[in-house]
Design a protein around this motif. Structure first.
Motif, PDB file in Angstrom:
ATOM      1  N   ASN A 119      49.902  24.510  36.883  1.00 12.60           N
ATOM      2  CA  ASN A 119      48.676  24.771  37.645  1.00 12.60           C
ATOM      3  C   ASN A 119      48.284  23.568  38.493  1.00 12.60           C
ATOM      4  OD1 ASN A 119      48.282  27.386  36.909  1.00 12.60           O
ATOM      5  ND2 ASN A 119      46.378  27.070  35.803  1.00 12.60           N
ATOM      6  N   LYS A 120      48.384  22.375  37.901  1.00 10.91           N
ATOM      7  CA  LYS A 120      48.064  21.153  38.644  1.00 10.91           C
ATOM      8  C   LYS A 120      48.979  20.994  39.856  1.00 10.91           C
ATOM      9  CE  LYS A 120      46.422  18.555  34.598  1.00 10.91           C
ATOM     10  NZ  LYS A 120      46.639  17.347  33.749  1.00 10.91           N
ATOM     11  N   PHE A 121      50.249  21.265  39.634  1.00 10.52           N
ATOM     12  CA  PHE A 121      51.196  21.113  40.731  1.00 10.52           C
ATOM     13  C   PHE A 121      50.930  22.127  41.848  1.00 10.52           C
ATOM     14  CE2 PHE A 121      55.281  22.113  42.751  1.00 10.52           C
ATOM     15  CZ  PHE A 121      55.578  20.865  43.279  1.00 10.52           C
ATOM     16  N   ILE A 122      50.593  23.352  41.478  1.00 15.19           N
ATOM     17  CA  ILE A 122      50.291  24.359  42.496  1.00 15.19           C
ATOM     18  C   ILE A 122      49.040  23.961  43.281  1.00 15.19           C
ATOM     19  CG2 ILE A 122      49.603  26.767  42.840  1.00 15.19           C
ATOM     20  CD1 ILE A 122      51.410  27.525  40.522  1.00 15.19           C
ATOM     21  N   GLU A 139      44.748  31.268  45.580  1.00 17.80           N
ATOM     22  CA  GLU A 139      43.384  30.811  45.321  1.00 17.80           C
ATOM     23  C   GLU A 139      43.143  30.751  43.809  1.00 17.80           C
ATOM     24  OE1 GLU A 139      40.399  33.313  46.953  1.00 17.80           O
ATOM     25  OE2 GLU A 139      38.771  31.860  46.648  1.00 17.80           O
ATOM     26  N   PHE A 140      42.560  29.626  43.364  1.00 21.76           N
ATOM     27  CA  PHE A 140      42.190  29.481  41.957  1.00 21.76           C
ATOM     28  C   PHE A 140      40.788  30.051  41.735  1.00 21.76           C
ATOM     29  CE2 PHE A 140      45.630  26.459  42.055  1.00 21.76           C
ATOM     30  CZ  PHE A 140      46.179  26.561  40.783  1.00 21.76           C
ATOM     31  N   GLU A 141      40.597  30.680  40.575  1.00 18.86           N
ATOM     32  CA  GLU A 141      39.306  31.310  40.286  1.00 18.86           C
ATOM     33  C   GLU A 141      38.204  30.269  40.099  1.00 18.86           C
ATOM     34  OE1 GLU A 141      40.006  33.777  36.917  1.00 18.86           O
ATOM     35  OE2 GLU A 141      41.025  35.354  38.068  1.00 18.86           O
ATOM     36  N   THR A 142      38.511  29.164  39.404  1.00 21.82           N
ATOM     37  CA  THR A 142      37.539  28.094  39.172  1.00 21.82           C
ATOM     38  C   THR A 142      38.234  26.742  39.307  1.00 21.82           C
ATOM     39  OG1 THR A 142      37.939  27.986  36.774  1.00 21.82           O
ATOM     40  CG2 THR A 142      36.257  29.561  37.558  1.00 21.82           C
ATOM     41  N   ASP A 143      37.502  25.675  39.053  1.00 21.59           N
ATOM     42  CA  ASP A 143      38.070  24.331  39.110  1.00 21.59           C
ATOM     43  C   ASP A 143      38.636  23.878  37.767  1.00 21.59           C
ATOM     44  OD1 ASP A 143      37.440  24.079  41.782  1.00 21.59           O
ATOM     45  OD2 ASP A 143      35.458  23.209  41.394  1.00 21.59           O
ATOM     46  N   ASP A 144      38.563  24.723  36.746  1.00 27.28           N
ATOM     47  CA  ASP A 144      39.114  24.363  35.441  1.00 27.28           C
ATOM     48  C   ASP A 144      40.636  24.208  35.526  1.00 27.28           C
ATOM     49  OD1 ASP A 144      36.574  24.529  34.454  1.00 27.28           O
ATOM     50  OD2 ASP A 144      36.806  26.600  33.741  1.00 27.28           O
ATOM     51  N   VAL A 145      41.156  23.270  34.748  1.00 34.50           N
ATOM     52  CA  VAL A 145      42.592  22.981  34.824  1.00 34.50           C
ATOM     53  C   VAL A 145      43.448  24.156  34.345  1.00 34.50           C
ATOM     54  CG1 VAL A 145      42.321  20.498  34.632  1.00 34.50           C
ATOM     55  CG2 VAL A 145      42.503  21.880  32.550  1.00 34.50           C
ATOM     56  N   ASP A 146      42.899  24.973  33.457  1.00 41.25           N
ATOM     57  CA  ASP A 146      43.689  26.072  32.904  1.00 41.25           C
ATOM     58  C   ASP A 146      43.270  27.433  33.448  1.00 41.25           C
ATOM     59  OD1 ASP A 146      41.217  26.014  31.743  1.00 41.25           O
ATOM     60  OD2 ASP A 146      41.913  26.468  29.709  1.00 41.25           O
ATOM     61  N   LYS A 148      43.057  30.703  36.091  1.00 41.66           N
ATOM     62  CA  LYS A 148      44.091  31.553  36.652  1.00 41.66           C
ATOM     63  C   LYS A 148      44.144  31.394  38.166  1.00 41.66           C
ATOM     64  CE  LYS A 148      45.516  36.424  36.859  1.00 41.66           C
ATOM     65  NZ  LYS A 148      45.139  37.817  36.500  1.00 41.66           N
ATOM     66  N   VAL A 149      45.363  31.434  38.713  1.00 40.72           N
ATOM     67  CA  VAL A 149      45.559  31.408  40.152  1.00 40.72           C
ATOM     68  C   VAL A 149      45.943  32.812  40.613  1.00 40.72           C
ATOM     69  CG1 VAL A 149      47.949  30.667  39.882  1.00 40.72           C
ATOM     70  CG2 VAL A 149      46.812  30.350  42.071  1.00 40.72           C
ATOM     71  N   ASN A 150      45.351  33.244  41.694  1.00 46.33           N
ATOM     72  CA  ASN A 150      45.597  34.579  42.229  1.00 46.33           C
ATOM     73  C   ASN A 150      46.282  34.487  43.590  1.00 46.33           C
ATOM     74  OD1 ASN A 150      44.211  35.940  40.070  1.00 46.33           O
ATOM     75  ND2 ASN A 150      42.271  35.332  41.026  1.00 46.33           N
TER      76      ASN A 150
END
Length: 535
Positions: A119-122, A139-146, A148-150
């Protein structure tokens, strides 16, 4: 800075926690030196431009070869340094203080789960693309490291992402910073992502397609799953790049440190084209392995460009075809071996007689032995071209390797063991079987094999065994210098024994009466004559 003394105030819990995490990776001394070098003495903080320069791919004396990629690739690399700083470091008005510097390093290089690190790399890739004005549907749903990316990726986007990873891997092997970066052919990896993640494959033929021009959408969730299951070491390129850049920054100006660094000039692709194991295929194999094999492949192929001669143990076009020639070069090598087979088969189904070429590979953790049974402790099978796939051990059986020459000194056998080299399956039903002449290879369906994981070894593989003509066989030794030295000593010892067996005591046959020729002639003239053996 974080290097506290007895006169300094007690460390804050935040600083202590950050330094403890950095200590677990062994990077705290390097971080202290880097901070001392980059920080402004007045503000005791690192200016953003200093850190961006440290992680920037653009360096004096460096150039790019963009024959294999589109024009956006150099622009993406130009933005890599600023994106890494923006993603991992938090800056205040004076710059980046010691605590934030250590925390930023921990965000990138601390031990986390594979999915979180991917996730960090993406996130870094999205930020680099945004700064380079490359449109992505991610696009990531939130700024949390874990979180989900959509969204989805196009094959061209996957290729650019892989190319950035390759560039970072290459940079870690080229510490002096100069050289001509040339991205190898990575189409087999892109096709692997496409075939694994896209359900509707009716629109293209994997045997003959321009994968970078495909408009199929690769769901990013499936892409993440593909990375973790197929090339789990891919995100490690970021960690290695991050850590290596800090090492370079600390060592700059130190003549002794820079003189020992590995460096390559302009990468040549002439030799690589003559080998089955190209740079792209070697790198793909390396990012599937978390072992010393990864480092050995990187040293031989990413650093030199075309493989180091000392790693090549056998090549059929150079050393001759056949099991005996093969055995004379691999015998005595006690280390990991990578065996590659380039083959072609015709498909006469529905009047289509096109010749289809493919490349298979097998990685063993130890050398080969002359046995009439399967053996081995671990290994992997690879489909390298046209589509990349890896088949690690299933854990159900241990029929990893079979290598059997003609038996010597034995009598008649009603059911002799097959002569050849094989991987997986069972005797008579091997998943991959190379005949003793190295002219044909038989590939069977994965249903016969419980040693390696299931899957097609080449596109459109059916249930029936496929017999293909071998064009080339290569064996690469990945055991390092120690394994090669042991093999050289073994060969010298065997040569000595052979020379001793060939020696003839001329004094024994100095006169005619004692010669074997006279004995044979006497037997032919009177075979019934009684003779007494002198003892």
């Amino acid at each position: 800075m974080g290097a506290s003394t007895s006169s300094e105030p007690k460390l804050s819990p935040e600083q202590q926690e950050a330094e403890n995490v950095a200590s677990t990776t062994g990077a705290l001394p390097i971080l202290q030196k880097a901070f001392s070098k980059f920080a402004n003495s007045e503000t005791n903080a690192i200016p953003l431009e200093n850190l961006q320069k440290c992680f920037s791919f653009v360096r004096e004396g460096r150039s790019y070869t963009t024959e294999n990629v589109n024009d956006s690739f150099p622009v993406l690399l130009d933005q890599l340094g600023s994106s890494l700083v923006d993603q991992f470091f938090i800056s205040d008005k004076g710059g980046i203080n010691w605590v934030e510097f250590v925390k930023g390093y921990n965000k990138c290089c601390s031990r986390v789960s594979a999915s979180i690190f991917l996730n960090k790399f993406i996130r870094v890739f999205i930020d680099v693309a945004k700064k380079a004005n490359l449109s992505l549907n991610l696009e990531f749903e939130t700024d949390d490291v874990d979180c989900k990316v959509n969204g989805y990726l196009l094959p061209n986007h996957v290729f650019l992402l892989l190319s950035i990873c390759w560039a970072m891997s290459w940079d870690c092997r080229n510490l002096k910073g100069k050289g001509n970066l040339s991205v190898p052919d990575l189409s087999h990896l892109v096709l692997s992502a496409v075939t694994s993640c896209v359900d509707d494959k009716d629109g293209f033929d994997v045997w003959d397609c321009e994968v970078l021009s495909l408009e199929v959408e690769i769901p990013v969730g499936k892409f993440v799953t593909w990375v973790i299951s197929t090339v789990p070491c891919l995100p490690d390129c970021l960690t290695q790049y991050f850590h290596t850049r800090l090492q370079i920054a600390v060592a700059e100006g130190d003549e002794s440190a820079s003189s020992d660094s590995s460096s390559v000039g302009e990468i040549s692709s002439t030799t690589a084209c003559d080998s089955i194991l190209t740079q792209g295929r070697a790198w793909a194999i390396s990012i599937t392995q978390r072992s010393t094999i990864n480092e050995e492949i990187s040293r031989a192929f990413i650093n030199s460009g075309a493989g180091i001669d000392e790693n090549l143990i056998y090549r059929s076009s150079t050393h001759g075809r056949g099991l005996n020639r093969f055995w004379s070069h691999v015998e005595g090598y006690h280390g990991p071996l990578l065996i590659l087979i380039a083959a072609s088969s015709g498909n006469d189904h529905e009047g289509n007689s096109a010749i289809r070429k493919f490349v298979l590979g097998a990685l063993t953790n130890e050398g080969l032995e002359n046995k009439d049974i399967f053996y081995g402790t671990a290994g992997c099978l690879y489909s390298l071209s046209p589509v990349f796939h890896v088949f690690p051990p299933s854990g159900k059986e241990k029929n990893f390797v079979y290598s059997h020459l003609h038996p010597t000194g034995r009598g008649y056998q009603s059911h002799p063991a097959p002569v050849g080299v094989a991987f997986g399956g069972s005797a008579g039903n091997e998943r991959i079987f190379i005949d003793e002449d190295f002219s044909k290879v038989i590939i069977r369906h994965h249903a016969v094999d419980k040693t390696y994981q299931s899957g097609a070894l080449f596109p459109d593989q059916g249930f029936l065994p496929t017999e293909a003509l071998i064009s080339e066989v290569e064996v690469w030794g990945l055991g390092g210098k120690a394994a090669k030295d042991v093999q050289n000593k073994y060969k010298k010892r065997e040569e000595l024994f052979t020379d001793q067996r060939r020696k003839i005591d001329l004094k024994t046959f100095a006169n005619w009466e004692d010669s074997p020729e006279k004995m044979m002639m006497d037997m032919m003239s009177d075979p019934n004559a009684a003779r007494r053996e002198e003892r």
